[in-house]
Structure formats: structure tokens, C-alpha cells
Scaffold this motif. Structure first.
Motif, PDB file in Angstrom:
ATOM      1  N   THR A 246       0.779  -0.935   0.065  1.00  0.00           N
ATOM      2  CA  THR A 246      -0.240   0.014   0.158  1.00  0.00           C
ATOM      3  C   THR A 246       0.840   1.193   0.129  1.00  0.00           C
ATOM      4  OG1 THR A 246      -1.670  -1.220   1.250  1.00  0.00           O
ATOM      5  CG2 THR A 246      -1.923   1.335   1.267  1.00  0.00           C
ATOM      6  N   ILE A 247       0.647   2.046  -1.061  1.00  0.00           N
ATOM      7  CA  ILE A 247       1.423   3.369  -1.090  1.00  0.00           C
ATOM      8  C   ILE A 247       0.564   4.450  -1.132  1.00  0.00           C
ATOM      9  CG2 ILE A 247       3.069   4.695  -2.487  1.00  0.00           C
ATOM     10  CD1 ILE A 247       3.523   2.056  -4.132  1.00  0.00           C
ATOM     11  N   LEU A 248       0.805   5.272   0.027  1.00  0.00           N
ATOM     12  CA  LEU A 248      -0.097   6.759   0.274  1.00  0.00           C
ATOM     13  C   LEU A 248       0.673   7.534  -0.436  1.00  0.00           C
ATOM     14  CD1 LEU A 248      -0.914   6.110   4.056  1.00  0.00           C
ATOM     15  CD2 LEU A 248      -2.331   5.573   2.050  1.00  0.00           C
ATOM     16  N   GLU A 249       0.067   8.916  -0.316  1.00  0.00           N
ATOM     17  CA  GLU A 249       0.445  10.298  -1.018  1.00  0.00           C
ATOM     18  C   GLU A 249       1.821  10.646  -0.058  1.00  0.00           C
ATOM     19  OE1 GLU A 249      -2.679  11.229   2.049  1.00  0.00           O
ATOM     20  OE2 GLU A 249      -2.656   9.791   0.242  1.00  0.00           O
ATOM     21  N   THR A 250       2.442  11.486  -0.813  1.00  0.00           N
ATOM     22  CA  THR A 250       3.831  11.864  -0.318  1.00  0.00           C
ATOM     23  C   THR A 250       3.489  12.823   0.854  1.00  0.00           C
ATOM     24  OG1 THR A 250       4.005  13.613  -1.833  1.00  0.00           O
ATOM     25  CG2 THR A 250       5.166  11.471  -2.285  1.00  0.00           C
ATOM     26  N   VAL A 251       4.344  13.046   1.611  1.00  0.00           N
ATOM     27  CA  VAL A 251       4.347  13.946   2.998  1.00  0.00           C
ATOM     28  C   VAL A 251       5.558  14.481   3.052  1.00  0.00           C
ATOM     29  CG1 VAL A 251       3.495  13.962   5.381  1.00  0.00           C
ATOM     30  CG2 VAL A 251       2.624  12.021   3.926  1.00  0.00           C
ATOM     31  N   LYS A 252       5.370  15.563   3.775  1.00  0.00           N
ATOM     32  CA  LYS A 252       6.694  16.638   4.050  1.00  0.00           C
ATOM     33  C   LYS A 252       6.985  16.455   5.585  1.00  0.00           C
ATOM     34  CE  LYS A 252       8.244  19.989   0.988  1.00  0.00           C
ATOM     35  NZ  LYS A 252       9.420  19.636   0.693  1.00  0.00           N
ATOM     36  N   LEU A 253       8.084  16.168   5.964  1.00  0.00           N
ATOM     37  CA  LEU A 253       8.366  16.105   7.531  1.00  0.00           C
ATOM     38  C   LEU A 253       8.169  17.639   8.060  1.00  0.00           C
ATOM     39  CD1 LEU A 253      11.552  14.199   7.907  1.00  0.00           C
ATOM     40  CD2 LEU A 253       9.328  13.265   8.291  1.00  0.00           C
ATOM     41  N   ALA A 254       7.526  17.834   9.007  1.00  0.00           N
ATOM     42  CA  ALA A 254       7.105  19.016   9.541  1.00  0.00           C
ATOM     43  C   ALA A 254       8.275  19.126  10.767  1.00  0.00           C
ATOM     44  CB  ALA A 254       5.772  18.680  10.008  1.00  0.00           C
TER      45      ALA A 254
END
Length: 108
Positions: free
Chosen positions: A42-50
């Protein structure tokens, strides 16, 4: 730290099923081994580290780790089946099937 420094996005990926291969570190009591288990990716949408931009060097390590932990926790919750209640899961696991006597319900 590399994702934070390079301003890259992280791609959360969950791979299920490989714990059943003979190469798994889980014991035979924990999971039934087989040579070609079904594998689900399962691949989710990309996320930026906060991570706060004013944190530099070693002081950014813990916040970056916490941000990555949050992304991984979110991945676990978003990709776990929630179509049944705990009671329904226990009832379904109580049926005589292969693997009876193993853990039926486990908290994430």
C-alpha cells in the motif's frame, strides 16, 4: 534527517505478508510460515516532514524522528481494516480455522 535537509517528501509504504516467509524474524509460534505468501503493498501520498526551520544540526534530530514516527503511525491507522468491531473480530477468530490458538486481536 536526509529528507529534512534535502527538503524531500517521504512516500509512506506499507508491505504486508512478508512476515510469513521463512526469512522472517518472527517465531513459528507467532506466524505460520510459507514460501510464497500473498503480499500486499500500500502506497500513500507523499508527505513533508514537519520540522521547524530554526532547528539545525543535532537539535533537529528528535523532532525529525517524531515527525517520521507520526507519518508511520498514520500509515498504520489509514491502511488497517476498520470494517468490523472488536467483538466481530473475536467471533470470527473463534471459528475453527487453520491457525487457531494464535493471537486473534491485537492493539496497534
Amino acid at each position: 534527517m536526509i529528507a529534512d535537509k534535502s527538503n524531500a517528501e517521504v512516500v509512506p509504504v506499507r508491505i504486508e505478508g512478508l512476515e510469513q516467509t521463512p526469512f522472517s524474524r518472527l517465531s513459528k509460534a507467532q506466524v505460520r510460515r510459507r514460501w510464497f505468501p500473498k503480499v500486499k503493498v500500500t502506497i500513500l501520498e507523499t508527505v513533508k516532514l514537519a520540522v521547524a526551520p530554526e532547528l539545525k544540526g543535532a537539535s533537529a534530530g528528535w523532532p525529525a524522528g517524531a515527525a517520521l514516527y507520526g507519518i508511520m503511525s498514520d500509515l498504520g491507522f489509514r491502511t488497517t481494516s476498520t470494517d468490523r468491531t472488536v467483538v466481530e473480530a473475536v467471533i470470527q477468530a473463534d471459528r475453527p480455522t487453520p491457525g487457531q490458538g494464535r493471537v486473534a486481536v491485537e492493539d496497534l
